[in-house]
Write an enzyme that holds these catalytic residues in place. Structure first.
Site, mmCIF file in Angstrom:
data_model
loop_
_atom_site.group_PDB
_atom_site.id
_atom_site.type_symbol
_atom_site.label_atom_id
_atom_site.label_comp_id
_atom_site.label_asym_id
_atom_site.label_seq_id
_atom_site.Cartn_x
_atom_site.Cartn_y
_atom_site.Cartn_z
ATOM 1 N N HIS A 232 -4.031 7.077 -2.308
ATOM 2 C CA HIS A 232 -5.127 8.561 -2.084
ATOM 3 C C HIS A 232 -6.688 8.274 -1.646
ATOM 4 O O HIS A 232 -7.360 8.409 -0.514
ATOM 5 C CB HIS A 232 -4.658 9.493 -3.020
ATOM 6 C CG HIS A 232 -5.783 10.839 -3.359
ATOM 7 N ND1 HIS A 232 -6.209 10.789 -4.591
ATOM 8 C CD2 HIS A 232 -5.863 11.268 -2.302
ATOM 9 C CE1 HIS A 232 -7.148 11.731 -4.313
ATOM 10 N NE2 HIS A 232 -6.819 12.206 -3.161
ATOM 11 N N GLU B 118 10.022 10.394 6.130
ATOM 12 C CA GLU B 118 9.144 9.651 5.627
ATOM 13 C C GLU B 118 10.202 8.993 4.084
ATOM 14 O O GLU B 118 9.715 8.258 2.781
ATOM 15 C CB GLU B 118 8.057 9.662 4.963
ATOM 16 C CG GLU B 118 8.312 11.108 3.980
ATOM 17 C CD GLU B 118 6.452 11.740 3.568
ATOM 18 O OE1 GLU B 118 5.980 11.526 3.496
ATOM 19 O OE2 GLU B 118 6.449 13.152 3.826
ATOM 20 N N ASP C 147 4.853 6.490 3.095
ATOM 21 C CA ASP C 147 5.470 6.415 1.797
ATOM 22 C C ASP C 147 6.893 5.212 2.083
ATOM 23 O O ASP C 147 7.643 5.453 1.827
ATOM 24 C CB ASP C 147 5.940 8.161 1.797
ATOM 25 C CG ASP C 147 5.355 8.416 0.920
ATOM 26 O OD1 ASP C 147 4.680 7.711 -0.343
ATOM 27 O OD2 ASP C 147 4.306 9.683 0.798
ATOM 28 N N CYS D 240 2.699 9.587 12.268
ATOM 29 C CA CYS D 240 0.807 9.802 11.598
ATOM 30 C C CYS D 240 0.256 9.533 10.213
ATOM 31 O O CYS D 240 -0.836 9.978 9.333
ATOM 32 C CB CYS D 240 1.065 11.816 10.440
ATOM 33 S SG CYS D 240 1.908 11.741 9.385
#
Length: 409
Positions: free
Chosen positions: A23, A264, A288, A335
């Site tokens: 993150h 994902e 992911d 993305c």
């Protein structure tokens, strides 16, 4: 929290934990802050110590010798000269050497980066990470707060697509306002649509805000972490409920241009031929998808060797998503951080992708990389990649198909 920090005072970020798809790394890239994560010994750097951080090459140097400061300054000058050269691609469309058009969009965490996105002539926003609206606060963001942000972004883009992903809290992203219990394995637990489907107080205000903002531009809405059709059906039902509420209240709203989902979770990729009947586009979330394919926590540096998106297992997942999307006539993009990687981007082109979304700082470099590629040559590498034994062999095939002047950083 970085998202609420005084950014003008931050020159770079170094952390001892995490990986390039964690993150903090994604957020820093979205804010154009150089970062190095998973850096052993980072906590041993003294407060006030001068550090040379090279985000391009992933290196950090401390305990700097005075005699080498000139060398560090020269390296910084080279970087700024290269960035200036990249500006030549700002007003150009992303086109490969053999004339194939590839759409390059931006991943954003807030509308503050949209000026740069527009200055770099991106083809829109491929991912608006709305979870950051929920973080570092004790109360949920209201419908009005969200509407103001989404509408401002849509207006700013002037008709370019704005892809808004519904809240994806969970995993390595916590939000006090949701009052979620601690979990032993949050990446495999209660996150994203799994929360939204049970919390109408969370998802309905967000969907209402998105629909209202669609009056002001081309908005695509995207659901994250879809694993089974029941989840997709539930989110589509919530969208219809939000429309019905607004209609009943006489509040004007627009029709989202397209409604789609993230690919994902491996189960969604495997069942995409069925899921595609209920969706209008799919966006591959390589971060992911990679960790779930390997069953390896992408936040854990001890298993970071299981985080290579160039492994044939991951590439087969991506190729299936691209192929099924094409067969079903729905839009397909990627993305994740893979598109911002030199060899990752080449692999995507080789597999037939025509649309990618990267951090704002990577838009110009992505355009330059695409300008050096010959898709005819790369596409001939696609089958070799997915039939390779490992990522090392994949990289070998890619390097053979790329020109000598193709930079890997």
């Amino acid at each position: 929290m970085l998202i609420t920090a005084e950014l003008s005072r931050i020159r770079g970020i170094v952390t001892e934990n995490g990986t390039r798809t964690s993150h903090i790394a994604i957020l820093a890239a979205g804010l154009e802050i150089p970062s190095i994560v998973g850096c052993r010994g980072a906590m041993e750097i003294s407060h006030g110590e001068l550090v040379f951080l090279d985000g391009e090459h992933g290196t950090v140097e401390n305990e700097l010798q005075t005699g080498l400061l000139e060398d560090y300054r020269n390296r910084e000058l080279v970087y700024h000269r290269e960035r200036k050269e990249l500006l030549a691609f700002a007003e150009k469309e992303a086109v490969t050497r053999d004339g194939k058009r590839v759409l390059v969009l931006a991943n954003i965490v807030n509308p503050l980066t949209l000026d740069k996105v527009l200055n770099y002539h991106a083809d829109g926003v491929g991912l608006f990470r709305t979870e950051f609206l929920y973080m570092n606060r004790s109360t949920l963001p209201t419908e009005e707060e969200q509407f103001a942000i989404y509408a401002a972004a849509a207006k700013k883009l002037g008709g370019l697509p704005l892809t808004i992903r519904t809240m994806d809290i969970g995993g390595d992203k916590e939000a006090e306002c949701l009052h979620l219990p601690k979990e032993d394995n949050p990446f495999l637990g209660y996150r994203a649509v799994r929360i939204s489907l049970e919390r109408k107080d969370v998802i309905l205000p967000q969907l209402r805000a998105i629909l209202r903002a669609a009056v002001y531009g081309e908005i695509w809405v995207m659901f994250p972490m879809i694993a089974v059709k029941k989840e997709l059906d539930g989110m589509l039902a919530a969208l219809e409920e939000a429309k019905a509420q607004l209609t009943g209240e006489g509040i004007p709203f627009g029709k989202c241009t397209r409604v789609g989902m993230m690919a994902e979770v491996p189960s969604a990729v495997i069942m995409l031929d069925k899921l595609a009947k209920s969706t209008e586009f799919v966006s591959i979330g390589s971060n992911d998808l990679t960790q779930y394919t390997y069953a390896a926590d992408r936040m854990n540096p001890r298993v970071s060797y299981l985080g290579d998106f160039l492994d044939p297992a991951v590439l087969r997942m991506i190729k299936r998503t691209i192929d099924v999307s094409r067969e079903c006539g729905i839009d397909c993009s990627l993305c994740g951080e893979m598109a911002g990687d030199a060899l990752g981007l080449a692999a995507l082109v080789a597999l037939g992708i025509h649309k990618v979304s990267v951090s704002p700082s990577g838009i110009l470099k992505t355009k330059k990389r695409l300008s050096l590629m010959d898709t005819a040559v790369l596409c001939g590498t696609g089958e070799l990649m997915i039939n390779a034994e490992d990522a090392t062999e994949v990289k070998m095939h890619l390097l053979k198909a790329l020109p000598e002047d193709y930079a890997l950083v």
